[in-house]
Design a protein around this motif. Structure first.
Motif, PDB file in Angstrom:
ATOM      1  N   LEU A 127       0.836  -1.202   0.000  1.00  0.00           N
ATOM      2  CA  LEU A 127       0.000   0.000   0.000  1.00  0.00           C
ATOM      3  C   LEU A 127       0.871   1.253   0.000  1.00  0.00           C
ATOM      4  CD1 LEU A 127      -2.707  -0.900   2.680  1.00  0.00           C
ATOM      5  CD2 LEU A 127      -2.920  -0.975   0.199  1.00  0.00           C
ATOM      6  N   PRO A 128       0.483   2.272  -0.769  1.00  0.00           N
ATOM      7  CA  PRO A 128       1.116   3.581  -0.587  1.00  0.00           C
ATOM      8  C   PRO A 128       0.668   4.115   0.768  1.00  0.00           C
ATOM      9  CG  PRO A 128      -0.738   3.752  -2.105  1.00  0.00           C
ATOM     10  CD  PRO A 128      -0.593   2.296  -1.763  1.00  0.00           C
ATOM     11  N   VAL A 129       1.549   4.843   1.451  1.00  0.00           N
ATOM     12  CA  VAL A 129       1.272   5.233   2.840  1.00  0.00           C
ATOM     13  C   VAL A 129       1.357   6.747   3.013  1.00  0.00           C
ATOM     14  CG1 VAL A 129       2.022   4.982   5.244  1.00  0.00           C
ATOM     15  CG2 VAL A 129       2.186   3.040   3.686  1.00  0.00           C
ATOM     16  N   LYS A 130       0.406   7.270   3.809  1.00  0.00           N
ATOM     17  CA  LYS A 130       0.467   8.665   4.240  1.00  0.00           C
ATOM     18  C   LYS A 130       0.284   8.705   5.755  1.00  0.00           C
ATOM     19  CE  LYS A 130      -0.590  10.712  -0.082  1.00  0.00           C
ATOM     20  NZ  LYS A 130      -0.155  11.943  -0.629  1.00  0.00           N
ATOM     21  N   PHE A 131       0.693   9.819   6.348  1.00  0.00           N
ATOM     22  CA  PHE A 131       0.659   9.980   7.802  1.00  0.00           C
ATOM     23  C   PHE A 131      -0.364  11.045   8.174  1.00  0.00           C
ATOM     24  CE2 PHE A 131       4.794   8.494   6.505  1.00  0.00           C
ATOM     25  CZ  PHE A 131       5.066   7.479   7.403  1.00  0.00           C
ATOM     26  N   SER A 132      -1.313  10.674   9.027  1.00  0.00           N
ATOM     27  CA  SER A 132      -2.318  11.608   9.525  1.00  0.00           C
ATOM     28  C   SER A 132      -1.758  12.286  10.772  1.00  0.00           C
ATOM     29  CB  SER A 132      -3.603  10.839   9.862  1.00  0.00           C
ATOM     30  OG  SER A 132      -4.459  11.633  10.645  1.00  0.00           O
ATOM     31  N   VAL A 133      -1.651  13.626  10.712  1.00  0.00           N
ATOM     32  CA  VAL A 133      -1.049  14.386  11.821  1.00  0.00           C
ATOM     33  C   VAL A 133      -1.918  15.598  12.153  1.00  0.00           C
ATOM     34  CG1 VAL A 133       1.312  13.681  11.238  1.00  0.00           C
ATOM     35  CG2 VAL A 133       0.398  15.810  10.288  1.00  0.00           C
ATOM     36  N   ASN A 134      -1.730  16.128  13.351  1.00  0.00           N
ATOM     37  CA  ASN A 134      -2.409  17.377  13.694  1.00  0.00           C
ATOM     38  C   ASN A 134      -1.482  18.552  13.342  1.00  0.00           C
ATOM     39  OD1 ASN A 134      -0.775  18.096  16.041  1.00  0.00           O
ATOM     40  ND2 ASN A 134      -1.832  16.449  17.136  1.00  0.00           N
ATOM     41  N   PRO A 135      -2.016  19.779  13.272  1.00  0.00           N
ATOM     42  CA  PRO A 135      -1.200  20.916  12.818  1.00  0.00           C
ATOM     43  C   PRO A 135       0.080  21.133  13.627  1.00  0.00           C
ATOM     44  CG  PRO A 135      -3.512  21.531  12.828  1.00  0.00           C
ATOM     45  CD  PRO A 135      -3.424  20.168  13.476  1.00  0.00           C
ATOM     46  N   SER A 136       0.036  20.851  14.942  1.00  0.00           N
ATOM     47  CA  SER A 136       1.235  21.084  15.759  1.00  0.00           C
ATOM     48  C   SER A 136       2.353  20.086  15.420  1.00  0.00           C
ATOM     49  CB  SER A 136       0.902  21.020  17.252  1.00  0.00           C
ATOM     50  OG  SER A 136       0.563  19.701  17.625  1.00  0.00           O
ATOM     51  N   GLN A 137       1.987  18.941  14.877  1.00  0.00           N
ATOM     52  CA  GLN A 137       2.990  17.934  14.509  1.00  0.00           C
ATOM     53  C   GLN A 137       3.599  18.193  13.131  1.00  0.00           C
ATOM     54  OE1 GLN A 137       0.049  14.751  14.914  1.00  0.00           O
ATOM     55  NE2 GLN A 137       1.524  13.661  16.176  1.00  0.00           N
ATOM     56  N   GLN A 138       2.914  18.965  12.313  1.00  0.00           N
ATOM     57  CA  GLN A 138       3.298  19.097  10.910  1.00  0.00           C
ATOM     58  C   GLN A 138       4.770  19.464  10.688  1.00  0.00           C
ATOM     59  OE1 GLN A 138       0.849  21.869   8.714  1.00  0.00           O
ATOM     60  NE2 GLN A 138       1.578  21.132   6.731  1.00  0.00           N
ATOM     61  N   PRO A 139       5.318  20.481  11.388  1.00  0.00           N
ATOM     62  CA  PRO A 139       6.721  20.834  11.110  1.00  0.00           C
ATOM     63  C   PRO A 139       7.692  19.672  11.345  1.00  0.00           C
ATOM     64  CG  PRO A 139       5.645  22.553  12.397  1.00  0.00           C
ATOM     65  CD  PRO A 139       4.699  21.401  12.356  1.00  0.00           C
ATOM     66  N   ALA A 140       7.518  18.964  12.459  1.00  0.00           N
ATOM     67  CA  ALA A 140       8.430  17.853  12.765  1.00  0.00           C
ATOM     68  C   ALA A 140       8.271  16.724  11.740  1.00  0.00           C
ATOM     69  CB  ALA A 140       8.172  17.320  14.175  1.00  0.00           C
ATOM     70  N   TYR A 141       7.036  16.406  11.380  1.00  0.00           N
ATOM     71  CA  TYR A 141       6.793  15.285  10.465  1.00  0.00           C
ATOM     72  C   TYR A 141       7.231  15.596   9.035  1.00  0.00           C
ATOM     73  CZ  TYR A 141       4.570  12.284  13.904  1.00  0.00           C
ATOM     74  OH  TYR A 141       4.343  11.458  14.974  1.00  0.00           O
ATOM     75  N   ILE A 142       7.186  16.883   8.656  1.00  0.00           N
ATOM     76  CA  ILE A 142       7.753  17.253   7.351  1.00  0.00           C
ATOM     77  C   ILE A 142       9.230  16.884   7.329  1.00  0.00           C
ATOM     78  CG2 ILE A 142       8.463  19.211   5.907  1.00  0.00           C
ATOM     79  CD1 ILE A 142       5.755  20.507   6.532  1.00  0.00           C
ATOM     80  N   GLY A 143       9.903  17.145   8.469  1.00  0.00           N
ATOM     81  CA  GLY A 143      11.321  16.785   8.575  1.00  0.00           C
ATOM     82  C   GLY A 143      11.551  15.285   8.485  1.00  0.00           C
ATOM     83  N   TYR A 144      10.629  14.496   9.019  1.00  0.00           N
ATOM     84  CA  TYR A 144      10.782  13.034   8.984  1.00  0.00           C
ATOM     85  C   TYR A 144      10.425  12.445   7.620  1.00  0.00           C
ATOM     86  CZ  TYR A 144      10.363  13.432  14.137  1.00  0.00           C
ATOM     87  OH  TYR A 144      10.509  13.769  15.458  1.00  0.00           O
ATOM     88  N   PHE A 145       9.307  12.884   7.053  1.00  0.00           N
ATOM     89  CA  PHE A 145       8.730  12.160   5.915  1.00  0.00           C
ATOM     90  C   PHE A 145       8.507  12.997   4.661  1.00  0.00           C
ATOM     91  CE2 PHE A 145       6.933  10.177   9.830  1.00  0.00           C
ATOM     92  CZ  PHE A 145       7.624   8.981   9.754  1.00  0.00           C
ATOM     93  N   GLY A 146       8.613  14.330   4.779  1.00  0.00           N
ATOM     94  CA  GLY A 146       8.318  15.191   3.627  1.00  0.00           C
ATOM     95  C   GLY A 146       6.854  15.586   3.622  1.00  0.00           C
TER      96      GLY A 146
END
Length: 194
Positions: free
Chosen positions: A41-60
């Protein structure tokens, strides 16, 4: 079908963002993503707005689905419907990031149920007759129905179990020896035994 790793919870009991914790040198979110990738499966990550900056760093940025601010709901349903609204033609395979012990064979079992009989809106496991909504397949038709209920004030509760009570659900009972794969980890004490 799109794999969705649910990472957007508040992690209050853990006191830290669970998706960004490390297990065997991998982020919890990545551990879950690898399991979904293992069933092609292609995968995406569901995050809340406060997590977005850190997760961009992890996964794009393109891998993230940020909670839709127009939805006046909380909890996992917010992540699920945000993913649906961005991918309205995709069935979603949800996996919570804190189900660290989940086995690929169980994900394959749900996919087999889905392919064998497509008459249902959702495909999930049950443990002691209790539904396990955060490891499951949710079809487009069912997700559209939930959005409609939400928009017409027909969704009395926003819990995933209440959502399932409004859908046609294919339930697979978990074998006793597989119970542990559905453990979710909410505190440091629980993960110390891993």
């Amino acid at each position: 079908m799109l794999g969705i790793v649910l990472c957007g919870g508040q992690s209050l009991r853990m006191g830290a963002d669970k998706g960004s914790l490390s297990h065997q040198d991998k982020l919890w979110a990545q551990v879950a993503a690898d399991k979904l990738s293992a069933v092609n499966l292609p995968v995406k990550f569901s995050v809340n707005p406060s997590q977005q900056p850190a997760y961009i760093g992890y996964f794009g940025d393109e891998q993230l689905i940020v909670d839709d601010p127009s939805l006046d709901i909380k909890g996992p349903l917010l992540g699920v419907l945000s993913a649906h609204l961005l991918n309205p033609e995709e069935d979603l395979f949800l996996l919570a990031c804190d189900m660290l012990l989940m086995e690929t064979k169980l994900l394959e079992e749900l996919i087999h149920s889905f392919k064998t009989d497509d008459a249902f809106h959702a495909y999930i496991f049950t443990k002691d007759d209790q539904q396990e909504p955060l490891c499951g397949i949710y079809k487009v038709e069912g997700l559209k129905k939930i959005v409609h209920l939400l928009q017409t004030n027909g969704l009395a509760k926003h819990s995933m179990k209440y959502v399932l009570s409004n859908l046609q659900v294919c339930e697979t009972a978990i074998e006793d020896q597989d119970y542990r794969y559905f453990s979710n980890f909410n505190s440091h004490a629980e993960i110390n035994g891993l």
